[in-house]
Design an enzyme around this catalytic site. Structure first.
Site, short mmCIF file in Angstrom:
data_model
loop_
_atom_site.label_atom_id
_atom_site.label_comp_id
_atom_site.label_asym_id
_atom_site.label_seq_id
_atom_site.Cartn_x
_atom_site.Cartn_y
_atom_site.Cartn_z
N LYS A 173 24.87 -26.78 6.16
CA LYS A 173 24.74 -28.16 5.65
C LYS A 173 25.05 -28.21 4.15
O LYS A 173 24.56 -27.39 3.40
CB LYS A 173 23.31 -28.65 5.88
CG LYS A 173 22.86 -28.60 7.33
CD LYS A 173 21.37 -28.87 7.47
CE LYS A 173 20.52 -27.82 6.81
NZ LYS A 173 19.08 -27.96 7.10
N THR A 204 15.77 -37.85 -0.25
CA THR A 204 16.29 -36.81 0.65
C THR A 204 15.20 -35.84 1.10
O THR A 204 15.49 -34.77 1.60
CB THR A 204 17.41 -36.01 -0.07
OG1 THR A 204 16.89 -35.53 -1.32
CG2 THR A 204 18.64 -36.85 -0.32
N GLY A 206 13.03 -34.22 3.52
CA GLY A 206 12.99 -34.15 4.99
C GLY A 206 14.33 -34.37 5.67
O GLY A 206 14.36 -34.49 6.90
N THR A 207 15.42 -34.35 4.92
CA THR A 207 16.74 -34.57 5.57
C THR A 207 17.06 -33.45 6.56
O THR A 207 17.54 -33.72 7.67
CB THR A 207 17.88 -34.67 4.53
OG1 THR A 207 17.76 -33.59 3.62
CG2 THR A 207 17.87 -35.98 3.80
N GLY A 208 16.79 -32.20 6.15
CA GLY A 208 17.12 -31.06 7.01
C GLY A 208 16.27 -31.07 8.28
O GLY A 208 16.78 -30.85 9.39
N CYS A 209 14.97 -31.35 8.11
CA CYS A 209 14.06 -31.40 9.27
C CYS A 209 14.52 -32.49 10.23
O CYS A 209 14.58 -32.30 11.46
CB CYS A 209 12.63 -31.72 8.82
SG CYS A 209 11.96 -30.58 7.60
N1 LIG Z 1 22.76 -37.87 -0.47
C1 LIG Z 1 23.18 -37.62 0.79
N2 LIG Z 1 23.97 -38.52 1.42
C2 LIG Z 1 24.41 -38.30 2.70
N3 LIG Z 1 24.07 -37.20 3.40
C3 LIG Z 1 23.28 -36.27 2.82
C4 LIG Z 1 22.79 -36.43 1.49
N4 LIG Z 1 22.00 -35.35 1.19
C5 LIG Z 1 22.01 -34.57 2.28
N5 LIG Z 1 22.80 -35.10 3.26
C6 LIG Z 1 23.02 -34.60 4.61
O1 LIG Z 1 21.72 -34.41 5.17
C7 LIG Z 1 21.72 -33.28 6.04
C8 LIG Z 1 20.68 -32.29 5.54
O2 LIG Z 1 21.30 -31.47 4.57
P1 LIG Z 1 20.61 -30.73 3.38
O3 LIG Z 1 20.02 -31.74 2.45
O4 LIG Z 1 21.63 -29.80 2.83
O5 LIG Z 1 19.46 -29.92 4.14
P2 LIG Z 1 18.02 -29.47 3.65
O6 LIG Z 1 17.15 -30.70 3.72
O7 LIG Z 1 17.66 -28.44 4.68
O8 LIG Z 1 18.15 -28.95 2.26
C9 LIG Z 1 23.16 -32.77 6.02
O9 LIG Z 1 23.87 -33.37 7.08
C10 LIG Z 1 23.68 -33.24 4.68
O10 LIG Z 1 25.09 -33.31 4.64
C1 LIG Z 2 6.25 -28.50 6.02
C2 LIG Z 2 7.64 -28.60 5.52
N1 LIG Z 2 8.67 -28.12 6.27
C3 LIG Z 2 9.93 -28.22 5.81
C4 LIG Z 2 10.21 -28.79 4.59
C5 LIG Z 2 11.63 -28.84 4.10
O1 LIG Z 2 12.11 -30.16 4.14
P1 LIG Z 2 13.66 -30.56 4.00
O2 LIG Z 2 14.07 -31.13 5.34
O3 LIG Z 2 13.69 -31.59 2.91
O4 LIG Z 2 14.45 -29.34 3.67
C6 LIG Z 2 9.12 -29.29 3.83
N2 LIG Z 2 9.33 -29.87 2.63
N3 LIG Z 2 7.86 -29.17 4.31
#
Ligand SMILES: Nc1ncnc2c1ncn2[C@@H]1O[C@H](COP(=O)(O)OP(=O)(O)O)[C@@H](O)[C@H]1O
Ligand SMILES: Cc1ncc(COP(=O)(O)O)c(N)n1
Length: 267
Positions: A173, A204, A206-209
């Site tokens: 990602k 952003t 919790g986006t990954g979760c």
């Molecule tokens: N500002 C943003 N606008 C659009 N998509 C985003 C943005 N930030 C993250 N994403 C998308 O959200 C998803 C989670 O990615 P990321 O933020 O890299 O994960 P994590 O939360 O695990 O760090 C991916 O599909 C990423 O491309």
């Molecule tokens: C309990 C818990 N699990 C996972 C994440 C990561 O979150 P993100 O989706 O922003 O990477 C978090 N902040 N807290």
């Protein structure tokens, strides 16, 4: 009703972890269940403390779900120690769910650590052979592949390296890069670039979760990998776009954007 289980940490502020997973499962038309691995005192600005649940209690939660309920798909989130990773992997080998999506959570959006160091080798040994899809962000993909990731070429290369470690499908990602929000999906059929516009928003948390749980729900619905990831990517983009302010830092995404507007008012 299809049933999805999240094995992850609890975020008391409701934006990430188990709380995000359950919302994303519901929004994507599945029944959500949860096994809590860690109780994290966190909010939109910082992590105050991490209290890991004893391994035996994690095992009992998994037993409680599987002895009674058919689980269509499992999502793995925060597995903070090598001991917890190993115990969860053993239980998954016992119950053999057909779909396992693993988000190898290491660090919160605030920058605070959510995992002990040195868990990559256990993940590689115990989880990589059994997961259906691994969804690392850039720092996680760097830690796993050993490659520094500065651009899209590096993302694709890291995805291929992780595939060579025996993972069936990998989604690297690109939320942590700049420009369009580009993710790379590596499947046995090839590499797919998934690009959405980057939303100019601090929300952003919790986006990954949320993304990995939406993918889990889509796979439970029987979608193929590319369709499941593409649909979930569109969902997370809209959920960021329609997010409303919850706290003073990185607010969570709007899981239910069909129901709440930009101010969080019911539509
Ligand atoms: N500002 C943003 N606008 C659009 N998509 C985003 C943005 N930030 C993250 N994403 C998308 O959200 C998803 C989670 O990615 P990321 O933020 O890299 O994960 P994590 O939360 O695990 O760090 C991916 O599909 C990423 O491309
Ligand atoms: C309990 C818990 N699990 C996972 C994440 C990561 O979150 P993100 O989706 O922003 O990477 C978090 N902040 N807290």
């Amino acid at each position: 009703m299809l049933k999805c289980l999240s094995v992850a940490g609890s975020d008391c502020s409701g934006g990430a972890g188990i709380q995000a997973d359950l919302k994303a499962f519901s929004a994507n038309e599945t029944f959500g269940m949860s096994v809590i691995t860690s109780v994290v005192a966190e909010n939109t600005t910082r992590v105050l403390s991490v209290f890991n649940v004893p391994v035996e209690e994690i095992q009992k939660q998994i037993d409680a779900v599987f002895e009674d309920i058919h689980v269509d798909a499992v999502k793995l989130g925060m597995l903070p120690t090598a001991e917890i990773i190993s115990a969860v992997a053993d239980k998954l080998n016992e119950y053999k769910p057909s779909i396992i999506v693993c988000d190898p959570v290491m660090v919160a959006t605030s920058g605070d650590a959510l995992s002990e160091g040195g868990t990559v080798s256990t993940m590689r040994e115990k989880l990589f052979p059994i997961v259906t899809l691994l969804t690392p962000n850039i720092p996680e993909a760097e830690a796993i592949s050993g490659l520094e990731i500065k651009n899209e070429n590096h993302m694709e290369k890291a995805a291929r390296i992780i595939m060579d470690m025996g993972v069936k499908n990998v989604l690297v990602k690109g939320g942590h890069l700049t420009g369009d929000a580009v993710d790379y999906l590596c499947t046995p059929e090839g590499v797919h670039k998934l690009a959405c516009k980057r939303v100019d928003s601090p929300n952003t948390h919790g986006t990954g979760c949320t993304l990995s749980s939406a993918i889990t729900a889509n796979l439970a619905h029987g979608m193929d990998m590319l369709s499941a990831v593409t649909k979930a990517k569109n969902y997370i983009t809209e959920a960021i776009e329609k997010s409303f302010t919850v706290g003073k830092g990185h607010s969570p995404v709007n899981h239910f954007y069909d129901y709440y507007d930009l101010k969080g008012t019911v539509l």
